[in-house]
Design an enzyme around this catalytic site. Structure first.
Site, short mmCIF file in Angstrom:
data_model
loop_
_atom_site.label_atom_id
_atom_site.label_comp_id
_atom_site.label_asym_id
_atom_site.label_seq_id
_atom_site.Cartn_x
_atom_site.Cartn_y
_atom_site.Cartn_z
N ARG A 118 0.87 -1.19 0.00
CA ARG A 118 0.00 0.00 0.00
C ARG A 118 0.90 1.23 0.00
O ARG A 118 1.88 1.29 0.74
CB ARG A 118 -0.90 0.00 1.23
CG ARG A 118 -2.02 -1.02 1.11
CD ARG A 118 -3.01 -0.87 2.21
NE ARG A 118 -3.89 0.26 1.97
CZ ARG A 118 -4.65 0.82 2.90
NH1 ARG A 118 -4.62 0.35 4.13
NH2 ARG A 118 -5.42 1.84 2.62
N SER A 120 0.86 4.14 1.18
CA SER A 120 1.19 4.90 2.39
C SER A 120 2.33 4.22 3.16
O SER A 120 3.17 4.88 3.77
CB SER A 120 -0.03 5.07 3.28
OG SER A 120 -0.73 3.86 3.36
N ARG A 123 5.69 4.68 1.20
CA ARG A 123 6.29 6.01 1.37
C ARG A 123 7.02 6.14 2.71
O ARG A 123 7.80 7.04 2.91
CB ARG A 123 5.21 7.09 1.25
CG ARG A 123 4.83 7.31 -0.20
CD ARG A 123 3.60 8.15 -0.35
NE ARG A 123 2.98 7.86 -1.64
CZ ARG A 123 1.70 7.95 -1.90
NH1 ARG A 123 0.87 8.32 -0.94
NH2 ARG A 123 1.24 7.67 -3.09
N LEU A 144 5.38 -12.66 2.57
CA LEU A 144 5.78 -11.29 2.26
C LEU A 144 7.27 -11.14 2.50
O LEU A 144 7.79 -11.62 3.50
CB LEU A 144 5.02 -10.31 3.16
CG LEU A 144 3.50 -10.46 3.16
CD1 LEU A 144 2.88 -9.52 4.19
CD2 LEU A 144 2.93 -10.17 1.78
N GLU A 145 7.95 -10.52 1.58
CA GLU A 145 9.39 -10.26 1.76
C GLU A 145 9.51 -8.83 2.28
O GLU A 145 9.52 -7.88 1.51
CB GLU A 145 10.12 -10.43 0.44
CG GLU A 145 10.05 -11.84 -0.13
CD GLU A 145 9.10 -11.96 -1.32
OE1 GLU A 145 8.75 -10.94 -1.91
OE2 GLU A 145 8.69 -13.09 -1.64
N GLN A 164 -1.97 -4.55 -0.95
CA GLN A 164 -3.18 -4.70 -1.76
C GLN A 164 -2.95 -5.77 -2.82
O GLN A 164 -1.83 -6.01 -3.24
CB GLN A 164 -3.59 -3.37 -2.36
CG GLN A 164 -2.44 -2.57 -2.95
CD GLN A 164 -2.79 -1.11 -3.08
OE1 GLN A 164 -3.95 -0.73 -3.07
NE2 GLN A 164 -1.79 -0.27 -3.25
#
Lengths: 221, 484
Positions: A118, A120, A123, A144-145, A164
């Protein structure tokens, strides 16, 4: 491949009438928010799960992907952490760990998906997935890496929406082909895959003639 | 105590012992500090570490005070020794509790079980704190940790609030940590907690009668073996004054031994009954799978009755919970609509195996205790059924739809965490997840293996992982619902 907008995805998740076409994303704790009931979004949101796998640096000199049991050996050099929803895991700058989605996903024959951080979170320096494609008929939690690319540690809270999933229509499914029996199939925690390093391929690469040993002579005067 | 040149001077041995004890408390502090750095699956472990830490500080403080107290030097030797050694006993308890907590940090694979198991107990106990820890042996265990640590609380003059209430430690075999379906057995371990809370011994115990004639026969035969002649063991009690003193003592000791065995066995059987009430048929299936595979059907000890007897009682209890209108002694296949085809077939097979032979006992005391229980077990089952509160009962008849839904999900490689209900999906009950898991395990492994290109073993391992995931996700969903 056309991208599937969230209203279509919502229908596919709720429709259990045809098992082969059923898209499973479970649990969806907050359907209006995660499935974007109010908008024509091109994705659905997934949450961070509770398990993290962290390499024991002090015991791991290097990763040799040509070793016969490299994946098993590497997995045994990892510590697994269970962080319940409500607690946090600190990801330090440049630290790489494996995580998982809270949701268990099962794709039907005609859908593929892509995992994207995502924005946000991106960033703030969090990278979530580098191997992002998910094939039709995949099932399992998504590994997830996770990497913190910023200079400041990030608290990761299981249960937070951090990624997402974009769905694409996939065509040309051939039922006569064997099912994907990859190590990720049906996974319930972050896992080290082996399919990209199969033993035959490793042997073939090891047997490659080393041309650099031959004297480089021109056949022409 | 050795008095070498580097050892303590004889006149200061008390101070030296006190200093050693203080050093022990410093070592324990270090251990707690290390344990605090570990990752724990729930809140109870850090809370317990805080308790151990504060108890340790208090002990150190008391030791320092004792050491510097001028009166300590004047105490008689025996009294001074007692004052010091009481701390050693406390450290035995503290170290034991610390080891359990440290073990809990390694139980990531069953981490998801602690919260739903605790949720199962809370409606009955009001509060419950469970610490799950691995065991080196292939066994499950139960310990009232609160009771054990109460001695520390009382000895140190702490208030009861210092220790979490209803604190239980449940051990599981580390070898089978990831074999989630087997963990239904924990229902039995929780049964021990509830057995005490319900004071079941007072309600079940009076049903049991020790057979006087069997005691007399046993006393007679021991008498023959020991004294070499026949005593009149069948004589009425009032005439026993004529028997040699040894014979009277023997009779009392025999009664005591049989009563002791009965006390343990009744607790085990009632705990089995509670396990069955918590998790339904899944409990019996895991009990069969675990007990028959660990000790065999006729193994028994002073504290555990033979599995064959336990299974007979569990089969009876399960029948009490089956739909009315069916033949109470009919085959399990007649309950197929409730149990599912494969579970019913498995139960039929095992019931005939269990009934194929008489219950075997390893010594005459066990035989007397066992026959006393077997004589009344249908009444025991009925009373047990009545005693266990409604809030504790998992009625499979009301959850058949859920179980079928969850089983279908498992066979589609989906964790069994939610079922459709009302407007949307709702989290599945822990017992439904276990029952669906067992149904899929007994009837769907081949299908899973074939469809996914796995060996049967891989399919079984995956199935257990999905059950664990289902439990974890259902708990997250339940808690999410509670905080909304």
């Amino acid at each position: 491949m056309s991208i599937q907008l969230s209203p279509l995805i919502k229908k596919r998740i709720l429709d259990e009438s045809i098992p082969e076409r059923r898209l499973v994303v479970t649990p969806i704790l907050d359907p209006p928010r995660q499935l974007h009931f109010e908008e024509n979004s091109a994705s659905i949101d997934l949450r961070l799960g509770s398990r993290f796998a962290v390499a024991r640096r002090g015991k791991t000199a290097y990763i040799d992907t040509n070793k016969a049991d490299f994946a098993g050996e590497f997995a045994s050099l990892q510590d697994e952490y269970y962080v319940p929803v409500g607690k946090y895991f600190v990801l330090h700058p440049n630290h790489f760990v494996l995580g998982e989605t809270l949701e268990y996903v099962r794709l039907p024959v005609d859908l593929a998906a892509y995992v994207v951080t995502r924005s946000s979170w991106g960033r703030h320096g969090l990278a979530i997935a580098t191997a992002i494609g998910i094939h039709p008929l995949f099932c399992g939690v998504i590994t997830l890496e996770l990497r913190n690319m910023a200079d400041i540690p990030i608290y990761l809270y299981p249960g937070k929406c951090v990624l997402q999933l974009f769905f694409h229509l996939a065509e040309g499914f051939d039922p006569s082909l064997s099912p994907d029996s990859s190590a990720y199939r049906g996974a319930t925690g972050p896992g080290i895959g082996t399919s990209a390093f199969d033993a035959d391929e490793v042997e073939r690469i090891k047997r490659f003639p080393n041309y650099a040993r031959y004297p480089l002579r021109s056949s022409h005067p | 105590m050795a008095t070498t040149s580097s050892g303590p001077a004889p006149e200061s041995w008390r101070e030296w012992l006190a200093s050693e004890q203080i050093e022990r408390s410093l070592i324990f502090s270090e251990r707690i500090r290390r344990a605090k750095r570990m990752q724990y699956p729930s809140e109870i472990e850090p809370e317990l570490l805080r308790f151990l830490d504060s108890a340790n500080s208090l002990i150190r403080q008391q030791l320092e005070e004792l050491k510097s107290d001028p009166g300590f030097a004047d105490l008689p030797d025996r009294e001074a020794e007692t004052q010091l050694l009481r701390f050693s006993i406390l450290y035995t308890h503290l170290c034991f509790a610390a080891a359990l907590v440290e073990g809990a940090s390694q139980t990531q694979a069953v981490a998801e079980l602690a919260a739903p198991l605790k949720r199962t107990l809370v409606p009955v106990l009001g509060t419950a704190n469970l610490l799950l820890h691995p065991l080196p042996e292939i066994n499950y265990s139960f310990l009232d940790l609160g009771e054990l640590l109460n001695s520390v609380v009382n000895e140190m003059g702490l208030t009861q609030d210092a220790l979490p209430r209803d604190l239980y430690a449940v051990g599981f075999p580390s070898l089978q940590e990831e074999w989630s379906l087997m963990h239904c057995i924990i229902g039995h371990e929780l049964g021990h907690a509830l057995y005490k809370r319900f004071r079941m011994v007072d309600k079940i115990g009076p049903l049991i009668r020790i057979d006087e004639a069997k005691i007399n026969d046993l006393v007679g035969s021991i008498h023959r073996d020991v004294w070499g002649y026949e005593a009149d063991a069948h004589a009425p009690v009032e005439s026993q004054a004529q028997l040699p003193l040894g014979s009277v003592q023997l009779r009392a000791a025999t009664y005591k031994a049989v009563s002791r065995v009965l006390e343990y066995w009744i607790e085990e059987i009632c705990s089995d009954g509670i396990g069955l009430h918590l998790f339904g048929p899944a409990f019996l299936l895991s009990a069969i799978s675990f007990l028959a595979n660990t000790r065999g059907l006729d193994y028994c000890s002073d504290d555990h009755p033979p599995a064959r007897m336990r299974f007979r009682i569990l089969f009876s209890l399960l029948r009490l919970r089956m739909p009315v209108g069916q033949s109470k002694n009919g085959p399990w296949s007649s309950y197929q609509p409730v149990l599912g085809q494969h579970v019913a077939a498995f139960l039929d097979t095992w019931e005939s195996l269990v009934n194929a032979a008489d219950v075997g006992f390893s010594n005459p005391y066990h035989a007397i205790a066992g026959s006393a229980i077997l004589a009344v077990y249908p009444r025991m089952c009925a009373r047990l059924q009545k005693l266990i509160s409604q809030s504790l009962q998992y009625d499979i008849r009301q959850h058949v739809g859920d179980i079928e839904h969850l089983e279908r999900d498992i066979l589609l490689s989906i964790p069994p965490n939610e079922v459709r209900g009302g407007d949307g999906m709702r989290p599945a009950a822990l017992a439904s997840i276990f029952n669906a898991g067992w149904r899929a395990y007994l009837g769907g492994v081949q299908r899973l293996a074939k469809e996914n290109g796995w060996s049967a073993w891989e399919a079984k391992a995956k199935l257990n992982q999905w059950v664990a995931k289902g439990i974890e996700l259902a708990e997250v969903q339940t808690r999410w619902g509670e905080v909304q």
